[in-house]
Design a protein around this motif. Structure first.
Motif, PDB file in Angstrom:
ATOM      1  N   LEU A  61      57.202  34.341  31.612  1.00  0.00           N
ATOM      2  CA  LEU A  61      58.774  35.410  32.410  1.00  0.00           C
ATOM      3  C   LEU A  61      59.070  35.964  32.797  1.00  0.00           C
ATOM      4  N   LEU A  62      60.559  35.721  33.868  1.00  0.00           N
ATOM      5  CA  LEU A  62      60.865  36.128  35.189  1.00  0.00           C
ATOM      6  C   LEU A  62      62.149  36.543  35.891  1.00  0.00           C
ATOM      7  N   SER A  63      62.130  37.312  36.664  1.00  0.00           N
ATOM      8  CA  SER A  63      63.685  37.530  36.841  1.00  0.00           C
ATOM      9  C   SER A  63      63.712  37.145  38.121  1.00  0.00           C
ATOM     10  N   TYR A  99      52.580  38.601  38.310  1.00  0.00           N
ATOM     11  CA  TYR A  99      51.575  39.099  38.779  1.00  0.00           C
ATOM     12  C   TYR A  99      50.921  38.356  37.447  1.00  0.00           C
ATOM     13  N   LYS A 100      51.492  38.010  36.457  1.00  0.00           N
ATOM     14  CA  LYS A 100      49.788  37.434  35.696  1.00  0.00           C
ATOM     15  C   LYS A 100      49.503  36.359  35.688  1.00  0.00           C
ATOM     16  N   MET A 101      51.223  35.437  36.060  1.00  0.00           N
ATOM     17  CA  MET A 101      51.526  34.179  36.449  1.00  0.00           C
ATOM     18  C   MET A 101      50.316  33.846  37.802  1.00  0.00           C
ATOM     19  N   GLN A 102      49.893  34.479  38.951  1.00  0.00           N
ATOM     20  CA  GLN A 102      49.418  34.755  39.642  1.00  0.00           C
ATOM     21  C   GLN A 102      48.325  35.369  39.791  1.00  0.00           C
ATOM     22  N   GLU A 103      48.080  35.603  39.208  1.00  0.00           N
ATOM     23  CA  GLU A 103      45.968  35.145  38.307  1.00  0.00           C
ATOM     24  C   GLU A 103      45.830  34.040  37.808  1.00  0.00           C
ATOM     25  N   ILE A 152      49.193  43.030  43.970  1.00  0.00           N
ATOM     26  CA  ILE A 152      49.051  42.312  44.892  1.00  0.00           C
ATOM     27  C   ILE A 152      48.552  42.516  45.945  1.00  0.00           C
ATOM     28  N   LEU A 153      48.840  43.070  47.062  1.00  0.00           N
ATOM     29  CA  LEU A 153      48.178  44.596  47.596  1.00  0.00           C
ATOM     30  C   LEU A 153      46.543  44.711  47.432  1.00  0.00           C
ATOM     31  N   GLU A 154      46.271  44.899  46.460  1.00  0.00           N
ATOM     32  CA  GLU A 154      44.881  44.818  45.862  1.00  0.00           C
ATOM     33  C   GLU A 154      43.865  43.706  45.923  1.00  0.00           C
ATOM     34  N   LYS A 155      45.014  42.519  45.338  1.00  0.00           N
ATOM     35  CA  LYS A 155      44.164  41.490  44.940  1.00  0.00           C
ATOM     36  C   LYS A 155      44.068  41.155  46.855  1.00  0.00           C
TER      37      LYS A 155
END
Length: 390
Positions: free
Chosen positions: A201-203, A213-217, A242-245
């Motif tokens: 679910l996104l805006s 973030y869940k989708m990115q992972e 995301i910066l930490e990733k």
């Protein structure tokens, strides 16, 4: 994380690279591994029915607004007439494809797959702003038949949340509404024969919220290693996770850059030695800077998007913005402090490198320098993000 020592996992990987004791062969293998990542391409297809926000997602995933030069055209009607490639502004090997909406008069379902050359893409994102329709289901099945990865995005959930808040003034609960939307999407897809669909679910107006973030992972775990790296580096810097990733992914490359630069430099002396070493490291540092959006172009874009003056963003950056040979020479000189102790540590794990005093010292220096630089860039990126969100 303490950046003054080499993590055990990196030491073990170095040992594997040098298991046959041949420094030249190991260096060549690592050089090829780094080239594979540098030359890797990533083609992401954004598809679905017209009017679901495909073009806005294309822009958002590239860290761009809908009105920026080079952005995908958006509108309330279908604006995409053919598969249109949009190169990432900072990572030219990443291309986001805005595909025409399926089921429109211009693209009937029967001809769609052939027209958009589906085999070209690494993975697909199927976007819907409401209930996923039969077109979406058939599309997913066709992609699945090609053994390609696909993900469902339910866009414009901010609109649903607002409507629910208006209608349920007393009982409104954001988490419950999101769960209701997600469960409904999954049930709908299950009923149509899609097993274990990945629904996010996104805006598109606030990409850092909800499931991005869940989708990115999820995508990160399912991409090949060389494509995973460029995917992470190209993500918009919209949140601290995301910066930490990115920091974690880039840290794993540092020992390889250091090792290759060391192996290149060892056979030489004097000025030629230094030039070869610095050329490799400067390229690596520029890559880190771009990944964190701290290059001049990225800062200007962020300033425009956030309504800030670029000087405001630069004011919280503590590390130098101009990366060149002179800067790196200074950093390397600073990094020599304590490096001799590192040689003993390296030698205990990797004798072939550690017994070469010049090689060991250089490796320790470059590794420490790049780790410190990565740490500073990550901290600067976090400060810039906070300033942009003020």
């Amino acid at each position: 994380m303490d950046f003054d020592f080499i993590p055990e996992e990196d030491m073990q990987e170095m040992n594997s690279a040098l298991e046959d004791g041949d420094l030249c062969k190991a260096t060549e293998r690592l050089r090829e591994s780094l080239k594979e990542i540098e030359k890797a391409t990533l083609d992401i297809a954004i598809t679905g029915q017209s009017g679901t926000g495909k073009s806005s997602f294309v822009n958002a995933i590239r860290g761009m607004g809908d009105e920026e030069e080079g952005s995908a055209e958006t509108g309330v009607v279908e604006t995409t007439m053919k598969p249109t490639p949009y190169t990432h502004p900072q990572h030219p090997n990443v291309t986001i494809w805005d595909l025409p909406g399926i089921g429109t008069p211009n693209f009937a379902e029967a001809d769609y797959l052939e027209c958009v050359e589906f085999r070209r893409y690494d993975f697909f994102i199927i976007i819907s702003s409401e209930r996923f329709k039969q077109y979406d289901i058939d599309l997913a099945k066709a992609i699945q038949a090609m053994d390609k990865k696909f993900y469902f995005v339910r866009s414009k959930v901010d609109n649903d949340l607002h409507a629910s808040q208006v209608q349920r003034k007393k009982t409104y609960n954001e988490e419950n509404v999101l769960k209701e939307i997600r469960d409904n999407c999954i049930k709908n897809l299950n009923d149509e024969g899609i097993d274990e669909p990945r629904v996010f679910l996104l805006s598109l107006l606030e990409l850092d919220k909800y499931d991005f973030y869940k989708m990115q992972e999820t995508v990160d775990k399912e991409l090949p290693t060389h494509k995973r790296q460029i995917f992470l580096e190209s993500l918009p810097n919209i949140s601290l996770p995301i910066l930490e990733k990115k920091r974690e992914a880039l840290r794993k490359e540092i020992w390889k850059w250091s090792f290759v630069s060391c192996a290149v430099a060892v056979p030489y002396t004097g000025h030629k030695f230094l030039t070869c070493d610095i050329a490799i490291l400067v390229t690596s540092m520029i890559r880190i800077q771009k990944a964190f959006g701290l290059d001049k172009l990225s800062l200007v874009k962020l300033a425009n998007k956030s309504g800030k003056d670029v000087s405001e963003l630069k004011s919280v950056v503590k590390s130098p913005l101009d990366i060149n040979k002179e800067l790196l020479t200074t950093l390397l000189a600073r990094g020599k402090t304590g490096t001799l102790k590192k040689v003993e540590y390296v030698a205990s794990f990797i004798p072939i490198l550690g017994t070469m005093t010049a090689g060991g010292i250089l490796f320790g220096t470059t590794y420490r320098t790049l780790c410190d630089f990565l740490k500073e860039m990550a901290e600067d990126a976090a400060r810039v993000l906070r300033k942009a969100l003020e």
